[in-house]
Design a protein around this motif. Structure first.
Motif, PDB file in Angstrom:
ATOM      1  N   LEU A  20      69.875  32.789 -47.807  1.00  0.00           N
ATOM      2  CA  LEU A  20      68.886  32.427 -48.817  1.00  0.00           C
ATOM      3  C   LEU A  20      68.139  31.157 -48.429  1.00  0.00           C
ATOM      4  CD1 LEU A  20      70.824  33.279 -52.101  1.00  0.00           C
ATOM      5  CD2 LEU A  20      69.017  34.587 -50.987  1.00  0.00           C
ATOM      6  N   ALA A  21      68.833  30.204 -47.816  1.00  0.00           N
ATOM      7  CA  ALA A  21      68.169  28.986 -47.345  1.00  0.00           C
ATOM      8  C   ALA A  21      67.129  29.317 -46.280  1.00  0.00           C
ATOM      9  CB  ALA A  21      69.200  28.001 -46.793  1.00  0.00           C
ATOM     10  N   CYS A  22      67.460  30.248 -45.410  1.00  0.00           N
ATOM     11  CA  CYS A  22      66.531  30.676 -44.376  1.00  0.00           C
ATOM     12  C   CYS A  22      65.292  31.326 -44.997  1.00  0.00           C
ATOM     13  CB  CYS A  22      67.248  31.647 -43.444  1.00  0.00           C
ATOM     14  SG  CYS A  22      66.460  31.887 -41.852  1.00  0.00           S
ATOM     15  N   ALA A  23      65.510  32.200 -45.975  1.00  0.00           N
ATOM     16  CA  ALA A  23      64.394  32.867 -46.643  1.00  0.00           C
ATOM     17  C   ALA A  23      63.542  31.860 -47.422  1.00  0.00           C
ATOM     18  CB  ALA A  23      64.919  33.955 -47.576  1.00  0.00           C
ATOM     19  N   LEU A  24      64.169  30.945 -48.123  1.00  0.00           N
ATOM     20  CA  LEU A  24      63.420  29.934 -48.870  1.00  0.00           C
ATOM     21  C   LEU A  24      62.628  29.032 -47.937  1.00  0.00           C
ATOM     22  CD1 LEU A  24      65.874  28.882 -51.720  1.00  0.00           C
ATOM     23  CD2 LEU A  24      63.698  30.076 -51.940  1.00  0.00           C
ATOM     24  N   HIS A  25      63.223  28.651 -46.832  1.00  0.00           N
ATOM     25  CA  HIS A  25      62.515  27.830 -45.848  1.00  0.00           C
ATOM     26  C   HIS A  25      61.271  28.561 -45.356  1.00  0.00           C
ATOM     27  CE1 HIS A  25      61.708  26.507 -41.673  1.00  0.00           C
ATOM     28  NE2 HIS A  25      61.794  25.323 -42.237  1.00  0.00           N
ATOM     29  N   CYS A  26      61.437  29.836 -45.096  1.00  0.00           N
ATOM     30  CA  CYS A  26      60.338  30.641 -44.579  1.00  0.00           C
ATOM     31  C   CYS A  26      59.211  30.784 -45.599  1.00  0.00           C
ATOM     32  CB  CYS A  26      60.880  32.010 -44.186  1.00  0.00           C
ATOM     33  SG  CYS A  26      59.850  32.867 -43.014  1.00  0.00           S
ATOM     34  N   LEU A  27      59.558  30.857 -46.869  1.00  0.00           N
ATOM     35  CA  LEU A  27      58.553  31.013 -47.922  1.00  0.00           C
ATOM     36  C   LEU A  27      57.946  29.690 -48.375  1.00  0.00           C
ATOM     37  CD1 LEU A  27      60.253  33.678 -50.207  1.00  0.00           C
ATOM     38  CD2 LEU A  27      58.224  33.991 -48.785  1.00  0.00           C
ATOM     39  N   MET A  28      58.756  28.659 -48.472  1.00  0.00           N
ATOM     40  CA  MET A  28      58.313  27.421 -49.091  1.00  0.00           C
ATOM     41  C   MET A  28      57.605  26.460 -48.142  1.00  0.00           C
ATOM     42  SD  MET A  28      58.967  27.889 -52.200  1.00  0.00           S
ATOM     43  CE  MET A  28      58.597  26.296 -52.840  1.00  0.00           C
ATOM     44  N   VAL A  29      57.965  26.447 -46.880  1.00  0.00           N
ATOM     45  CA  VAL A  29      57.375  25.472 -45.964  1.00  0.00           C
ATOM     46  C   VAL A  29      55.861  25.646 -45.840  1.00  0.00           C
ATOM     47  CG1 VAL A  29      57.301  24.732 -43.554  1.00  0.00           C
ATOM     48  CG2 VAL A  29      59.470  24.890 -44.739  1.00  0.00           C
ATOM     49  N   PRO A  30      55.346  26.865 -45.651  1.00  0.00           N
ATOM     50  CA  PRO A  30      53.878  26.966 -45.595  1.00  0.00           C
ATOM     51  C   PRO A  30      53.196  26.489 -46.885  1.00  0.00           C
ATOM     52  CG  PRO A  30      54.870  28.956 -44.742  1.00  0.00           C
ATOM     53  CD  PRO A  30      55.976  28.143 -45.337  1.00  0.00           C
ATOM     54  N   LEU A  31      53.803  26.783 -48.011  1.00  0.00           N
ATOM     55  CA  LEU A  31      53.247  26.343 -49.290  1.00  0.00           C
ATOM     56  C   LEU A  31      53.273  24.818 -49.403  1.00  0.00           C
ATOM     57  CD1 LEU A  31      52.181  27.070 -52.136  1.00  0.00           C
ATOM     58  CD2 LEU A  31      54.564  27.104 -52.873  1.00  0.00           C
ATOM     59  N   LEU A  32      54.394  24.212 -49.064  1.00  0.00           N
ATOM     60  CA  LEU A  32      54.506  22.757 -49.141  1.00  0.00           C
ATOM     61  C   LEU A  32      53.557  22.064 -48.172  1.00  0.00           C
ATOM     62  CD1 LEU A  32      58.365  22.272 -49.501  1.00  0.00           C
ATOM     63  CD2 LEU A  32      56.615  21.877 -51.228  1.00  0.00           C
ATOM     64  N   LEU A  33      53.410  22.618 -46.966  1.00  0.00           N
ATOM     65  CA  LEU A  33      52.506  22.014 -45.997  1.00  0.00           C
ATOM     66  C   LEU A  33      51.045  22.156 -46.431  1.00  0.00           C
ATOM     67  CD1 LEU A  33      54.151  22.990 -42.598  1.00  0.00           C
ATOM     68  CD2 LEU A  33      54.104  20.748 -43.685  1.00  0.00           C
ATOM     69  N   ALA A  34      50.727  23.235 -47.128  1.00  0.00           N
ATOM     70  CA  ALA A  34      49.363  23.405 -47.635  1.00  0.00           C
ATOM     71  C   ALA A  34      49.080  22.445 -48.787  1.00  0.00           C
ATOM     72  CB  ALA A  34      49.143  24.841 -48.081  1.00  0.00           C
ATOM     73  N   LEU A  35      50.078  22.239 -49.638  1.00  0.00           N
ATOM     74  CA  LEU A  35      49.896  21.345 -50.787  1.00  0.00           C
ATOM     75  C   LEU A  35      49.953  19.874 -50.401  1.00  0.00           C
ATOM     76  CD1 LEU A  35      52.010  23.195 -53.493  1.00  0.00           C
ATOM     77  CD2 LEU A  35      49.522  23.073 -53.337  1.00  0.00           C
ATOM     78  N   PHE A  36      50.844  19.557 -49.485  1.00  0.00           N
ATOM     79  CA  PHE A  36      51.059  18.163 -49.072  1.00  0.00           C
ATOM     80  C   PHE A  36      50.978  18.066 -47.552  1.00  0.00           C
ATOM     81  CE2 PHE A  36      53.785  19.050 -52.791  1.00  0.00           C
ATOM     82  CZ  PHE A  36      53.143  18.256 -53.723  1.00  0.00           C
TER      83      PHE A  36
END
Length: 132
Positions: A20-36
């Motif tokens: 789940l950490a791997c899946a969350l990393h894969c989903l959240m990192v692009p979003l976080l990098l786009a926002l911040f």
């Protein structure tokens, strides 16, 4: 036998959490990098994070699924786990070069889901085998 169940249960929970950490990393990192788009978050997109999670998932999965298979004798559970691990390895090592970011993300999500499913089945099968 109770000690073996405890270690299998712990391994299953750890592997599910790492998947789940791997899946969350894969989903959240692009979003976080786009926002911040600050330099502080740029390290989160590093491919070594995927490889690090993969190198934790593989031995824990092998350990837990092997011990579980000794208890419940269901090789299908192990086959599902091996399939998920192979998809994760493909995604981490080859998918980005072959199909880009979208193939890597899809493969990681699929592989993580399959690994988590195999450990949930392993956990359930071990509990059922001890109840009989």
């Amino acid at each position: 036998m109770i000690n073996q169940l405890f270690t299998t249960e712990s391994g299953d929970k750890a592997a599910i959490g790492l998947s789940l950490a791997c899946a969350l990393h894969c989903l959240m990192v692009p979003l976080l990098l786009a926002l911040f788009p600050s330099g502080a978050l740029s390290g989160l997109g590093d491919e070594r994070i995927h490889l690090g999670l993969l190198f934790l998932i593989i031995p824990i999965s092998v350990f837990s699924l092997t011990l579980g298979c000794r208890v419940h004798r269901n090789l299908t559970v192990v086959a599902v786990g091996v399939t998920g691990i192979c998809i994760l390895c493909f995604s981490a090592l080859l998918a980005h070069d072959m199909g880009g970011e979208s193939l890597e993300t899809a493969g990681t999500l699929l592989g993580s889901g399959i690994v988590a499913l195999s450990h949930a089945l392993n956990f359930k099968s071990c509990k059922a085998a001890h109840a009989c």
